[in-house]
Design an enzyme around this catalytic site. Structure first.
Site, PDB file in Angstrom:
ATOM      1  N   HIS A  84       0.653  -1.624   0.290  1.00 36.23           N
ATOM      2  CA  HIS A  84      -0.163  -0.115  -0.185  1.00 36.23           C
ATOM      3  C   HIS A  84       1.073   1.381   0.155  1.00 36.23           C
ATOM      4  O   HIS A  84       0.115   2.763  -1.144  1.00 36.23           O
ATOM      5  CB  HIS A  84      -0.764  -0.079   1.582  1.00 36.23           C
ATOM      6  CG  HIS A  84      -1.427   1.485   1.498  1.00 36.23           C
ATOM      7  ND1 HIS A  84      -2.506   1.512   0.733  1.00 36.23           N
ATOM      8  CD2 HIS A  84      -1.893   2.147   2.010  1.00 36.23           C
ATOM      9  CE1 HIS A  84      -3.087   3.261   0.840  1.00 36.23           C
ATOM     10  NE2 HIS A  84      -2.134   3.419   1.852  1.00 36.23           N
ATOM     11  N   ASP A 113       6.290  22.357 -25.597  1.00 32.88           N
ATOM     12  CA  ASP A 113       6.105  20.715 -25.664  1.00 32.88           C
ATOM     13  C   ASP A 113       6.939  20.544 -24.477  1.00 32.88           C
ATOM     14  O   ASP A 113       7.627  22.356 -24.045  1.00 32.88           O
ATOM     15  CB  ASP A 113       6.297  19.893 -26.872  1.00 32.88           C
ATOM     16  CG  ASP A 113       5.594  19.068 -25.887  1.00 32.88           C
ATOM     17  OD1 ASP A 113       6.039  18.367 -25.360  1.00 32.88           O
ATOM     18  OD2 ASP A 113       4.871  17.651 -26.836  1.00 32.88           O
ATOM     19  N   TRP A 149       6.862   0.318   3.812  1.00 34.66           N
ATOM     20  CA  TRP A 149       7.595   0.653   2.142  1.00 34.66           C
ATOM     21  C   TRP A 149       8.749   1.298   3.279  1.00 34.66           C
ATOM     22  O   TRP A 149       9.126   1.101   2.079  1.00 34.66           O
ATOM     23  CB  TRP A 149       6.335   1.779   2.475  1.00 34.66           C
ATOM     24  CG  TRP A 149       6.384   3.379   3.370  1.00 34.66           C
ATOM     25  CD1 TRP A 149       5.630   3.236   3.879  1.00 34.66           C
ATOM     26  CD2 TRP A 149       7.461   4.579   2.247  1.00 34.66           C
ATOM     27  NE1 TRP A 149       6.231   4.490   4.419  1.00 34.66           N
ATOM     28  CE2 TRP A 149       7.090   5.361   3.523  1.00 34.66           C
ATOM     29  CE3 TRP A 149       8.062   4.184   1.051  1.00 34.66           C
ATOM     30  CZ2 TRP A 149       7.714   6.589   3.366  1.00 34.66           C
ATOM     31  CZ3 TRP A 149       8.138   5.712   1.106  1.00 34.66           C
ATOM     32  CH2 TRP A 149       8.793   6.625   2.033  1.00 34.66           C
ATOM     33  N   SER A 176      12.688   6.795 -13.234  1.00 35.71           N
ATOM     34  CA  SER A 176      11.472   7.317 -14.178  1.00 35.71           C
ATOM     35  C   SER A 176      11.414   9.175 -13.938  1.00 35.71           C
ATOM     36  O   SER A 176      11.713   9.996 -14.484  1.00 35.71           O
ATOM     37  CB  SER A 176      10.513   7.190 -14.843  1.00 35.71           C
ATOM     38  OG  SER A 176       9.442   7.876 -14.287  1.00 35.71           O
ATOM     39  N   SER A 177      11.559   8.988 -12.894  1.00 38.63           N
ATOM     40  CA  SER A 177      11.514  10.092 -11.770  1.00 38.63           C
ATOM     41  C   SER A 177      12.251  11.326 -12.321  1.00 38.63           C
ATOM     42  O   SER A 177      12.395  12.651 -12.741  1.00 38.63           O
ATOM     43  CB  SER A 177      11.029  10.388  -9.919  1.00 38.63           C
ATOM     44  OG  SER A 177      10.329   8.975  -9.814  1.00 38.63           O
ATOM     45  N   HIS A 260      12.755  11.857   3.668  1.00 39.88           N
ATOM     46  CA  HIS A 260      12.056  13.319   4.299  1.00 39.88           C
ATOM     47  C   HIS A 260      11.511  14.233   2.840  1.00 39.88           C
ATOM     48  O   HIS A 260      10.883  14.749   2.683  1.00 39.88           O
ATOM     49  CB  HIS A 260      12.249  13.784   5.563  1.00 39.88           C
ATOM     50  CG  HIS A 260      11.635  14.941   5.918  1.00 39.88           C
ATOM     51  ND1 HIS A 260      10.903  14.643   6.842  1.00 39.88           N
ATOM     52  CD2 HIS A 260      11.450  16.747   5.527  1.00 39.88           C
ATOM     53  CE1 HIS A 260       9.788  14.883   7.263  1.00 39.88           C
ATOM     54  NE2 HIS A 260       9.586  16.513   6.736  1.00 39.88           N
ATOM     55  N   GLU A 262      11.494  13.758  -0.039  1.00 39.58           N
ATOM     56  CA  GLU A 262      10.621  12.466  -0.264  1.00 39.58           C
ATOM     57  C   GLU A 262       9.198  13.570  -0.027  1.00 39.58           C
ATOM     58  O   GLU A 262       7.933  13.633  -1.386  1.00 39.58           O
ATOM     59  CB  GLU A 262      10.847  11.638  -0.138  1.00 39.58           C
ATOM     60  CG  GLU A 262       9.827  10.850  -1.136  1.00 39.58           C
ATOM     61  CD  GLU A 262       9.359  10.917  -1.797  1.00 39.58           C
ATOM     62  OE1 GLU A 262      10.053  10.807  -2.921  1.00 39.58           O
ATOM     63  OE2 GLU A 262       7.691  10.312  -2.929  1.00 39.58           O
ATOM     64  N   TYR A 264       8.267  16.291   0.840  1.00 33.37           N
ATOM     65  CA  TYR A 264       8.023  17.999   0.207  1.00 33.37           C
ATOM     66  C   TYR A 264       7.648  17.591  -1.631  1.00 33.37           C
ATOM     67  O   TYR A 264       6.771  18.415  -1.821  1.00 33.37           O
ATOM     68  CB  TYR A 264       9.343  18.048   0.845  1.00 33.37           C
ATOM     69  CG  TYR A 264       8.500  18.888   1.900  1.00 33.37           C
ATOM     70  CD1 TYR A 264       7.921  19.678   3.124  1.00 33.37           C
ATOM     71  CD2 TYR A 264      10.446  18.375   2.712  1.00 33.37           C
ATOM     72  CE1 TYR A 264       7.961  20.060   3.884  1.00 33.37           C
ATOM     73  CE2 TYR A 264       9.858  18.037   4.454  1.00 33.37           C
ATOM     74  CZ  TYR A 264       8.530  18.894   4.803  1.00 33.37           C
ATOM     75  OH  TYR A 264       8.364  19.065   6.364  1.00 33.37           O
ATOM     76  N   SER A 275      -1.864  27.461  -4.908  1.00 35.37           N
ATOM     77  CA  SER A 275      -1.792  28.322  -5.303  1.00 35.37           C
ATOM     78  C   SER A 275      -2.482  29.142  -6.363  1.00 35.37           C
ATOM     79  O   SER A 275      -2.179  30.269  -7.135  1.00 35.37           O
ATOM     80  CB  SER A 275      -0.458  28.870  -5.098  1.00 35.37           C
ATOM     81  OG  SER A 275       0.581  28.613  -4.118  1.00 35.37           O
ATOM     82  N   HIS A 309      14.541  12.918  12.108  1.00 37.38           N
ATOM     83  CA  HIS A 309      13.330  13.455  13.377  1.00 37.38           C
ATOM     84  C   HIS A 309      12.771  11.926  12.791  1.00 37.38           C
ATOM     85  O   HIS A 309      11.606  11.447  13.597  1.00 37.38           O
ATOM     86  CB  HIS A 309      12.573  14.427  12.701  1.00 37.38           C
ATOM     87  CG  HIS A 309      11.765  14.814  11.812  1.00 37.38           C
ATOM     88  ND1 HIS A 309      11.427  15.608  11.112  1.00 37.38           N
ATOM     89  CD2 HIS A 309      11.167  13.546  11.048  1.00 37.38           C
ATOM     90  CE1 HIS A 309      11.427  15.355  10.170  1.00 37.38           C
ATOM     91  NE2 HIS A 309      10.623  14.858  10.016  1.00 37.38           N
ATOM     92  N   HIS A 310      12.319  11.062  12.302  1.00 41.53           N
ATOM     93  CA  HIS A 310      11.989   9.600  11.779  1.00 41.53           C
ATOM     94  C   HIS A 310      12.687   8.656  12.520  1.00 41.53           C
ATOM     95  O   HIS A 310      12.171   7.097  13.088  1.00 41.53           O
ATOM     96  CB  HIS A 310      11.963   9.339  10.333  1.00 41.53           C
ATOM     97  CG  HIS A 310      11.320  10.311   9.547  1.00 41.53           C
ATOM     98  ND1 HIS A 310       9.860  10.635   9.670  1.00 41.53           N
ATOM     99  CD2 HIS A 310      12.300  11.142   8.897  1.00 41.53           C
ATOM    100  CE1 HIS A 310       9.306  11.144   7.677  1.00 41.53           C
ATOM    101  NE2 HIS A 310      10.673  12.024   8.593  1.00 41.53           N
ATOM    102  N   THR A 335       5.791  27.285   6.440  1.00 41.57           N
ATOM    103  CA  THR A 335       4.605  26.683   6.133  1.00 41.57           C
ATOM    104  C   THR A 335       3.207  27.171   6.374  1.00 41.57           C
ATOM    105  O   THR A 335       2.704  27.466   5.342  1.00 41.57           O
ATOM    106  CB  THR A 335       4.660  25.093   6.650  1.00 41.57           C
ATOM    107  OG1 THR A 335       5.769  24.059   6.410  1.00 41.57           O
ATOM    108  CG2 THR A 335       3.386  24.092   6.223  1.00 41.57           C
ATOM    109  N   LYS A 338       3.021  30.339   3.913  1.00 44.04           N
ATOM    110  CA  LYS A 338       2.019  29.586   2.418  1.00 44.04           C
ATOM    111  C   LYS A 338       1.194  29.880   3.446  1.00 44.04           C
ATOM    112  O   LYS A 338      -0.002  30.410   2.757  1.00 44.04           O
ATOM    113  CB  LYS A 338       2.524  28.184   1.670  1.00 44.04           C
ATOM    114  CG  LYS A 338       3.560  28.327   1.816  1.00 44.04           C
ATOM    115  CD  LYS A 338       4.195  26.992   0.865  1.00 44.04           C
ATOM    116  CE  LYS A 338       5.462  27.386   0.191  1.00 44.04           C
ATOM    117  NZ  LYS A 338       4.517  28.183  -1.193  1.00 44.04           N
ATOM    118  N   ARG A 457       1.699   1.063  15.176  1.00 44.89           N
ATOM    119  CA  ARG A 457       1.506   0.981  13.349  1.00 44.89           C
ATOM    120  C   ARG A 457       1.539  -0.724  13.010  1.00 44.89           C
ATOM    121  O   ARG A 457       2.698  -1.262  13.594  1.00 44.89           O
ATOM    122  CB  ARG A 457       1.644   1.995  12.565  1.00 44.89           C
ATOM    123  CG  ARG A 457       3.490   2.061  12.802  1.00 44.89           C
ATOM    124  CD  ARG A 457       3.905   3.294  11.946  1.00 44.89           C
ATOM    125  NE  ARG A 457       3.676   3.475  10.569  1.00 44.89           N
ATOM    126  CZ  ARG A 457       4.849   3.609   9.799  1.00 44.89           C
ATOM    127  NH1 ARG A 457       5.403   4.191  10.350  1.00 44.89           N
ATOM    128  NH2 ARG A 457       4.372   3.416   8.218  1.00 44.89           N
TER     129      ARG A 457
END
Lengths: 542, 390
Positions: A84, A113, A149, A176-177, A260, A262, A264, A275, A309-310, A335, A338, A457
């Site tokens: 998942h 293009d 994951w 690809s990314s 991390h 990732e 963002y 926006s 922090h993870h 943040t 924003k 979890r």
């Protein structure tokens, strides 16, 4: 000629002469080099993966509906949670934003293009074998990977052959990314229409430019981590294998140095979409364009110095905990800028609440809850209680579902008329929004309580005191899933088939930007010669 | 304080309302588990250590600040949503960009988050301070159970495994959970004394696990090949529960942690029993010993248990009978001495030693029969002690 599908014979003749050499049938898609076609494929692909990942999520929620094991064994349960996560992150959210980038960036900056049309084709088509390998891993001996994951070592060393398939798939998706990012950077930096200076560029293009740099910086880091996992598994190395002197915590450092930024990567383009929408429906200019750009860049830079922090519970030294705690809390500042900007834009505007605006306001409201829980989790002493509990699950679904996914929906309703040439049904859009918002909160809000009460979890079964909140969450999850099926059948399919009111060139009264300077649906080729822009770079004047 | 309570009450009511809505037909019979999760618990566990108390306090403060900011910010937004509508004839204003406002909404949040960090700093330092522990226990994560070794302090040397009650695992598979301690009941809980600083050293045998007890405010990953530590000082006696908090494979949900906090005297008694149990468990009573091995072992048992009264030289003192040259010891009938050792004598002046293991008793009897001037050559095997106990 519609850019989305060849529907009906009623389409105009006006720009058919552009279509010389325009491939038809399957060739149009397999050999696609048109940014709009590739964007469409990205969006459809990501929706398909959203459904696959969603079915897995419902498998999880079905099992957790009641304590005790009813449907799956714990091993399959772990495969569900792992797949998942992988499918939603790498298959659904990231490609969806790339789809938006493909469709909108050339239109927004007045380019014909994307810069590298064939690489664009490759970066999409690489996703297909990767997705097949990921989803197919369920049918490999031993089932799909079940290490979460995050693929923490040394649990990954115990996985079956599907782990290698997943590693290969993530490598391909990473390639690809990176190709997609290079394409976006080169397009944005080199192909803007004359007069479209960087600081006049729409924020969506800005946020994607910054995101693309983040991707190029961190995807190789992930590739390194999983390659070392692969060599630990098969070639006798011991990077992370403690039995050979390796360090499992080093894996976590490398993973989260990718992980991390990732998160963002998955939210900055969402900020760009919101926006664009808020000023349109407030009929008022974005309050602080410059500070939005700087805030985005600040978030991106800070994202590189907060990863650990993870890992507060791995037993970091006290100075490490303090550094990562303070650095993480600093992210609240840009943040906050924003959020304040969006609200200041709404303030004393003249607002209407069509579906895109509802999703955008819903995004601000619910994403902010996720932001606050993030602030609470950043506090190292509190995180010791909440790490690896359902509180964390609630937190990241508030920012990834109510954040990224809601913004994607907002964008689909906002730009969908431009893509397809027809308006969606406002009633159905509102049903989709309110249904999703209610069921989303029903699913994830109770998880805060479960986490505070200490439910870990990735648990297939749990003490009975947690039963009621799990039950509520499961009911919410099925409702949320059904709303997305409704969205596809009753909003997306009719739009793609051209059923509905014909969309004008600019369906939104106060929308600004070059995408509204081309007809709806956007012709297959746009801005073949660089347009001449007015001083604000939002209108074509010849 | 009032805000906090009102807030909690409000949350509790809202949650209870939702629950009524959703759960009536399936409601399960379960009560809150003291020291473990409460039914539909909304907050952190009631703290039992200073650290957990600080965490609770920090969380409350953070929650209040966040809720206040939330109300402030979204109050403005919803006011705007309600009032600044086109349908109400609102005309868009034209203002944008204000350096003063933008500096303010950057600097003020900056100050707020730094202040938040400052509040937490003391707690970060305190929870990492594992020095000067009264008792050090190693917790080893295995797939899928916990092993505890008492490394230092009272109870040193005690070690055991702690596994989920197998009946609970079966209930889980059957889909028929029952009991307030469902999935939290273990065979051997970790036992610690109250009001003592306990340092938990974590490691793992296979993959990463995490040792967590919410009431103590403790969660520490157990990492194979590495040693990490954490600590707690429980201020209440009782049973406290936690679960493994790092995905460790298929039985991740089935390796709970149960900590039993005892008063100092109860703890000392528990240590005593454990030590004896361990000593008993260490020797196989059916083993056939050689004379010299048994004498060597018996010397230790004598020194630990008998020498206080009978003196190291076996001569006794005052009313205490000498063993050196004692008729009972020298008697060819080994049963006579065993009867005294097992049953006591002189109205308890000589206590019963039946809590010692068969091997220990066999060894000490053999020792006394073959030491000092005693030179019987008699050998008492543990099996004979087993027989004499009946």
């Amino acid at each position: 000629m519609s850019a989305v599908l060849d529907h009906h014979g009623e389409h105009s003749h006006g720009h058919d002469h552009h279509d010389h050499g325009h491939p038809h049938g399957w060739r149009r898609w397999v050999f696609a080099t048109n940014h709009k076609d590739i964007g469409t494929m990205y969006l459809l692909f990501s929706f398909a993966m959203l459904m696959v990942g969603g079915v897995l999520a419902l498998g999880i929620r079905a099992e957790l509906f009641k304590p005790g094991l009813q449907f799956v064994n714990p091993e399959l349960f772990n495969q569900f949670t792992t797949m998942h996560g992988l499918i939603m992150v790498f298959g659904a959210i990231m490609p969806a934003f790339v789809g938006f980038a493909n469709w909108m960036i050339p239109l927004q900056i007045g380019a014909a293009d994307m810069a590298f049309a064939r690489m664009n084709n490759l970066s999409f088509w690489l996703l297909i074998p990767a997705a097949i390998m990921l989803a197919g891993s369920f049918f490999m001996p031993g089932g799909a990977p079940a290490a979460g994951w995050t693929l923490y070592a040394p649990l990954t060393l115990q996985m079956g052959p599907s782990m290698d398939a997943a590693i290969f798939a993530v490598h391909i998706m990473g390639a690809s990314s990176i190709m997609g990012s290079i394409n976006i950077i080169v397009t944005v930096l080199n192909m803007r229409a004359p007069g479209m200076t960087l600081m006049k560029m729409p924020l969506f293009a800005w946020t994607w430019l910054i995101t693309a740099y983040l991707l190029i910086a961190v995807m190789p880091v992930l590739a390194g981590a999983i390659t070392m996992t692969l060599t630990d598994r098969h070639f006798g190395t011991s990077f992370f294998n403690p039995a050979g002197g390796g360090d499992p915590v080093m894996y976590q450092h490398i993973f989260w140095f990718f992980g991390h930024p990732e998160v963002y990567i998955m939210i900055l383009p969402a900020f760009g979409i919101v926006s664009a929408i808020i000023p349109t429906f407030a009929r008022k200019r974005l309050f602080g364009y410059t500070s939005m750009v700087y805030a985005t860049a600040s978030i991106a830079i800070l994202s590189f110095i907060v990863w650990a922090h993870h890992m507060f519970t791995t037993g970091m030294p006290v100075t490490g905990q303090l550094f990562f705690m303070y650095a993480t809390m600093l992210i609240a500042v840009p943040t906050g800028v924003k959020i304040f900007n969006w609200i200041a834009t709404m303030w004393r505007g003249s607002m209407t609440f069509e579906t895109p605006m509802l999703w955008a306001v819903g995004f601000i409201f619910v994403f902010t809850i996720g932001g606050f829980t993030g602030l609470i989790l950043a506090m190292a002493p509190i995180d010791i209680q909440l790490q690896d509990t359902y509180y964390v699950v609630a937190h990241f679904h508030y920012v990834l579902v109510a954040g990224s996914l809601f913004a994607l929906f907002a964008g689909i309703y906002y730009w969908g008329p431009k893509w397809t040439g027809v308006m969606y049904s406002e009633t159905r859009g509102k049903i989709h929004f309110w249904g999703s918002l209610i069921f989303f909160n029903l699913t994830f809000f109770p998880m805060h309580f479960l986490g505070l009460a200490g439910m870990p979890r990735r648990y297939a079964d749990y003490p009975m005191q947690f039963a009621d909140f799990n039950e509520i969450a499961s009911i919410g999850a099925f409702g949320f899933g059904l709303m997305q099926v409704y969205f596809f059948l009753f909003v997306v399919v009719p739009m793609m088939r051209g059923q509905g009111e014909k969309a004008p060139q600019k369906p939104w009264e106060a929308a600004e930007g070059l995408e509204w300077e081309v007809p709806s649906p956007a012709p297959w080729h746009t801005f073949e010669t660089p347009p001449k822009l007015d001083a604000s770079a939002t209108r074509v004047i010849g | 304080m009032n805000t906090k309570n009102t807030l909690r009450l409000g949350l509790a009511r809202a949650a209870a309302g939702l629950m009524l809505l959703a759960t009536a037909p399936w409601a399960l019979a379960v009560n809150s588990l003291p020291g473990g999760p409460a039914v539909n618990q909304l907050d952190l566990h009631p703290p039992v250590t200073k650290i957990a108390e600080q965490q609770q306090w920090l969380h409350n403060v953070m929650l209040i600040i966040c809720v206040l900011i939330f109300i402030g910010v979204f109050g403005v937004m919803f006011y705007s949503i309600l009032k600044h509508r086109k349908s109400l004839g609102a005309k868009p204003a034209h203002f944008h960009e204000s350096v003063a406002v933008e500096i303010a909404w950057t600097v003020v949040p900056f100050i707020i988050v730094i202040a938040m960090g400052a509040m937490a700093t003391k707690a970060v330092v305190a929870q990492k301070d594992t020095s000067n522990a009264d008792l050090t226990i190693k917790a080893t994560g295995y797939q899928w159970k916990w092993g505890y070794d008492y490394l230092k302090g009272e109870g040193e040397g005690i070690k055991f495994l702690s596994t989920l009650d197998v009946a609970h695992r079966e209930m889980s598979d059957a889909g028929k959970p029952a009991g307030d301690d469902y999935l939290l009941k273990v065979d051997n809980p970790l036992v610690v004394p109250v009001n003592r600083k306990i340092r938990i050293v974590t490691t793992a045998d296979d993959v990463i696990h995490a040792w967590m007890v919410p009431a103590f405010g403790v969660k520490q990953d157990a990492i194979p090949g590495f040693v990490r530590d954490t600590w707690f000082r429980a201020e209440k006696t009782g049973d406290f529960y936690g679960q493994c908090a790092e995905l460790c494979g298929k039985e991740h949900a089935y390796m709970p942690i149960h900590v039993k906090v005892l008063s100092q005297t109860d703890y000392a008694a528990w240590v005593d029993v454990q030590k004896k149990k361990m000593a008993a468990a260490a020797d196989d009573p059916t083993k056939v010993w050689k004379l010299e091995d048994l004498i060597a072992r018996g010397e230790k048992v004598y020194a630990a248990n008998c020498a206080v009264c009978h003196r190291p030289d076996g001569k006794g003192a005052g009313p205490i009978k000498p063993l050196d040259g004692s008729a009972i010891v020298l008697d060819a009938d080994k049963g006579k001495q065993l009867a005294v050792v097992l049953g006591g004598a002189a109205n308890g002046a000589m206590p019963s030693w039946k809590q010692l293991s068969d091997t220990e008793l066999a060894a000490v009897v053999t020792y006394t029969k073959n030491h000092w001037s005693n030179n019987t050559g008699q050998l008492v095997q543990p099996a004979e002690v087993v027989a004499a106990r009946k």
